[in-house]
Design a protein around this motif. Structure first.
Motif, mmCIF file in Angstrom:
data_model
loop_
_atom_site.group_PDB
_atom_site.id
_atom_site.type_symbol
_atom_site.label_atom_id
_atom_site.label_comp_id
_atom_site.label_asym_id
_atom_site.label_seq_id
_atom_site.Cartn_x
_atom_site.Cartn_y
_atom_site.Cartn_z
ATOM 1 N N ARG A 155 2.953 4.201 37.505
ATOM 2 C CA ARG A 155 2.501 5.472 36.292
ATOM 3 C C ARG A 155 3.787 5.868 35.282
ATOM 4 O O ARG A 155 4.909 4.861 35.566
ATOM 5 N N ALA A 156 3.550 6.873 34.585
ATOM 6 C CA ALA A 156 4.224 6.878 33.599
ATOM 7 C C ALA A 156 5.835 7.770 34.094
ATOM 8 O O ALA A 156 5.491 8.947 34.282
ATOM 9 N N ARG A 204 9.485 10.073 33.500
ATOM 10 C CA ARG A 204 9.207 10.700 32.816
ATOM 11 C C ARG A 204 10.263 11.561 32.931
ATOM 12 O O ARG A 204 10.623 12.882 32.519
ATOM 13 N N GLN A 221 13.226 12.348 23.591
ATOM 14 C CA GLN A 221 12.050 12.124 23.790
ATOM 15 C C GLN A 221 13.082 12.445 25.169
ATOM 16 O O GLN A 221 13.697 11.384 25.559
ATOM 17 N N PHE A 235 14.105 12.092 28.466
ATOM 18 C CA PHE A 235 13.936 11.308 29.610
ATOM 19 C C PHE A 235 14.746 9.839 28.959
ATOM 20 O O PHE A 235 14.251 9.094 30.028
ATOM 21 N N GLY A 277 6.428 4.508 22.442
ATOM 22 C CA GLY A 277 5.515 4.213 20.741
ATOM 23 C C GLY A 277 6.012 4.367 20.337
ATOM 24 O O GLY A 277 5.484 4.440 18.819
ATOM 25 N N ALA A 278 6.367 6.471 20.855
ATOM 26 C CA ALA A 278 7.010 7.258 19.755
ATOM 27 C C ALA A 278 7.948 6.952 18.886
ATOM 28 O O ALA A 278 8.939 7.659 20.087
ATOM 29 N N LYS A 314 -5.616 7.347 39.034
ATOM 30 C CA LYS A 314 -5.185 8.532 37.591
ATOM 31 C C LYS A 314 -6.828 8.247 36.827
ATOM 32 O O LYS A 314 -8.189 8.021 37.820
HETATM 33 C C1 FMN Z 1 1.500 1.685 24.366
HETATM 34 C C2 FMN Z 1 1.595 3.144 24.560
HETATM 35 C C3 FMN Z 1 2.264 4.183 23.833
HETATM 36 C C4 FMN Z 1 3.145 5.347 24.680
HETATM 37 N N1 FMN Z 1 3.872 5.523 24.019
HETATM 38 C C5 FMN Z 1 4.738 6.668 24.735
HETATM 39 C C6 FMN Z 1 5.658 7.674 24.372
HETATM 40 O O1 FMN Z 1 6.212 7.817 23.232
HETATM 41 N N2 FMN Z 1 6.210 9.063 24.804
HETATM 42 C C7 FMN Z 1 5.453 9.009 26.182
HETATM 43 O O2 FMN Z 1 5.907 9.971 27.259
HETATM 44 N N3 FMN Z 1 4.446 8.309 26.864
HETATM 45 C C8 FMN Z 1 4.285 7.216 25.766
HETATM 46 N N4 FMN Z 1 2.778 6.463 26.332
HETATM 47 C C9 FMN Z 1 2.318 6.575 27.902
HETATM 48 C C10 FMN Z 1 0.923 7.206 28.187
HETATM 49 O O3 FMN Z 1 1.153 8.601 27.913
HETATM 50 C C11 FMN Z 1 0.771 7.240 29.530
HETATM 51 O O4 FMN Z 1 0.953 5.531 29.978
HETATM 52 C C12 FMN Z 1 -0.659 7.444 29.794
HETATM 53 O O5 FMN Z 1 -0.974 8.612 29.839
HETATM 54 C C13 FMN Z 1 -1.293 6.586 31.122
HETATM 55 O O6 FMN Z 1 -0.766 7.219 32.255
HETATM 56 P P1 FMN Z 1 -0.034 6.272 33.600
HETATM 57 O O7 FMN Z 1 1.203 5.644 33.035
HETATM 58 O O8 FMN Z 1 0.528 7.855 33.778
HETATM 59 O O9 FMN Z 1 -1.299 5.717 34.278
HETATM 60 C C14 FMN Z 1 2.586 5.440 25.808
HETATM 61 C C15 FMN Z 1 1.981 4.539 26.919
HETATM 62 C C16 FMN Z 1 1.716 3.318 26.658
HETATM 63 C C17 FMN Z 1 0.552 2.443 27.098
#
Ligand code: FMN
Length: 173
Positions: A11-12, A14, A66, A68, A120-121, A157
């Motif tokens: 999962r993402a 942070r 960001q 984290f 990606g940001a 999810k």
């Molecule tokens: C290409 C890509 C770019 C992303 N960029 C950011 C970002 O810059 N900052 C952030 O906090 N999350 C970022 N995310 C995370 C997404 O928000 C997150 O993967 C999505 O909400 C799904 O949640 P999960 O990864 O917990 O399943 C990015 C995800 C992807 C795939």
């Protein structure tokens, strides 16, 4: 851990513990990364692992501050060294290749109990400057990695149902 479990655990993340991921562990993960497929097996990619605190601070600034990003033990940048190349389908292979490789990274990390988050940001030019990436290359993604504050568990999810996004034989809205 099987692939399904790694997919569900990833999962993402942070929020990271203040604990270093050993270099050997990162190297193990990068071994899975380099096994990723790429168009024509060109492997036009490079990866920069940022562990140095000052460098991480600079990456954090390039990544829209960001928080984290600098809390992670390391940040891994995935770079395409041939951003212009397009496959005959018209899609640039560098972005596709790097996305697969970085996904290997996230899943292998999950298997190791490590958290990651796609970034990606970020400001492409600033990040290239900080990491001394040549102008003609492109950073596809930044990936903070570290021990998550809350351990990875299988979670449901928030995703569309398969029936909403899959059709058979022809496209369907
Ligand atoms: C290409 C890509 C770019 C992303 N960029 C950011 C970002 O810059 N900052 C952030 O906090 N999350 C970022 N995310 C995370 C997404 O928000 C997150 O993967 C999505 O909400 C799904 O949640 P999960 O990864 O917990 O399943 C990015 C995800 C992807 C795939």
């Amino acid at each position: 851990m099987d692939v399904e479990e790694a997919i569900l655990r990833r999962r993402a993340v942070r929020s990271f513990e203040d604990r270093e991921v050993p270099k050997e562990k990162l190297e193990e993960i990068m071994n899975s990364v380099r096994m990723a497929p790429s168009a024509s097996n060109k492997q036009d990619w490079k990866f920069v692992i940022v562990m140095d605190d000052e460098k991480k601070e600079e990456v954090y600034r390039a990544a829209n501050k960001q928080s984290f990003v600098k809390e992670a033990s390391a940040v891994i940048a995935g770079i395409t060294t041939d951003p212009e190349y397009r496959m005959s389908c018209g899609i640039p292979s560098g972005v596709v290749d790097l996305s697969i490789a970085m996904d290997h990274l996230t899943l292998k990390a999950a298997e190791e109990g490590l958290g990651t988050c796609w970034i990606g940001a970020f400001d492409q030019e600033k990040a290239k400057d900080v990491l001394e990436v040549p102008d003609e290359y492109e950073i596809v993604a930044l990936m903070p990695i570290g021990y998550p504050k809350t351990s990875l568990e299988k979670r449901s999810k928030n995703r569309a149902e398969a029936r909403e996004i899959v059709s058979y034989n022809t496209f369907s809205e």
